[in-house]
Design a protein around this motif. Structure first.
Motif, PDB file in Angstrom:
ATOM      1  N   ASN A 113      -0.572   4.511  -0.921  1.00 47.78           N
ATOM      2  CA  ASN A 113      -1.355   5.728  -0.674  1.00 47.78           C
ATOM      3  C   ASN A 113      -2.088   5.725   0.662  1.00 47.78           C
ATOM      4  N   ASP A 150       0.828  -1.209   0.000  1.00 51.06           N
ATOM      5  CA  ASP A 150       0.000   0.000   0.000  1.00 51.06           C
ATOM      6  C   ASP A 150       0.863   1.260   0.000  1.00 51.06           C
ATOM      7  N   SER A 175      -8.413  -6.017  -0.634  1.00 50.54           N
ATOM      8  CA  SER A 175      -8.487  -5.718   0.797  1.00 50.54           C
ATOM      9  C   SER A 175      -7.728  -6.785   1.561  1.00 50.54           C
ATOM     10  N   SER A 218      -9.175  -3.450  -6.487  1.00 48.25           N
ATOM     11  CA  SER A 218      -8.199  -3.379  -5.398  1.00 48.25           C
ATOM     12  C   SER A 218      -8.406  -4.558  -4.464  1.00 48.25           C
ATOM     13  N   ASP A 259      -4.526   3.812   1.874  1.00 50.87           N
ATOM     14  CA  ASP A 259      -5.963   3.580   1.936  1.00 50.87           C
ATOM     15  C   ASP A 259      -6.315   2.173   2.413  1.00 50.87           C
TER      16      ASP A 259
END
Length: 218
Positions: free
Chosen positions: A60, A58, A92, A90, A62
């Motif tokens: 950024n 990751d 998770s 994306s 988020d």
């Protein structure tokens, strides 16, 4: 067709890939005959590994991994579409955790995943393949290696002392970066030192119809 019949068919189809076929036969016997007992693999903490994977990729902040961000983990990138179950583009932590958990749920501990390696359309005979676990899995699984046969086939395996007794070759499920080298042929850094190649070693791999890595020297 029975497992034994499929192994025999594989021998005929890939006569020079004997080391991979022997491993397939051994695993088929271990997994299907009930003797020896089922081989168990490393107990990967799926939740911890998934959280670490997101943290590793990751950029950024988020708490998700885009396809572009996944490029920093070639093994994860290679499996991206299969992991992205909601198809939102994306990953998770929950999706990655579910994928990792599925490896243990398969009930298999050690597997083989033979594949071809071609350079400019020709078998990269005499080359070496290394499957290096992604950093967030390295505490649970090890590097697997193989030489490439004259036919271009390889079947990476962890070191013999890391295998259960009675299993001649194999490796663990996981996300791996793939590094390919050759003592004479020019193999660009994008396939080794700065590799962009990745692979998921997974329970549903069709090792009777192996995949191929098609490299280009330019």
């Amino acid at each position: 067709m029975s497992v034994a019949g499929r192994v025999t068919a594989a021998c005929r189809r890939y006569p020079r890939a004997r080391s991979a076929t022997i491993a397939l036969a051994a695993l088929a016997v271990a997994g299907c005959s009930g003797a020896p007992a089922r081989v168990t693999g490393p107990r990967i903490n799926a939740s911890r590994a998934a959280s670490a994977a997101v943290k590793f990729c990751d950029r950024n902040g988020d708490a998700a991994v885009t396809q572009q961000e996944a490029a920093s983990s070639p093994g994860l990138a290679a499996a991206f579409r299969g992991i992205d179950t909601d198809a939102n583009g994306s990953l998770s932590a929950a999706e990655i955790e579910a994928r990792i958990a599925s490896w243990a749920a398969s009930g298999k501990g050690i597997t083989v995943q033979p594949f071809y390696v071609l350079l400019d359309g020709k078998p990269l005979a005499g080359g070496k393949v290394e499957l290096v676990p992604e950093p967030y899995l390295a505490k649970w699984i090890g590097t697997a290696e193989s030489m490439i046969s004259d036919a271009g086939m390889c079947s990476p395996s962890v070191a013999a002392d890391s295998l259960p007794k009675g299993i001649p070759a194999g490796l663990n499920f996981g996300f791996y970066s793939v590094r390919i080298t050759h003592p004479k042929a020019t193999v660009p850094p994008r396939y080794n030192a700065a590799t962009t190649l990745g692979m998921e070693v997974c329970p549903d791999y069709d090792f009777f119809n192996p995949m191929g890595l098609r490299l280009e020297s330019q």
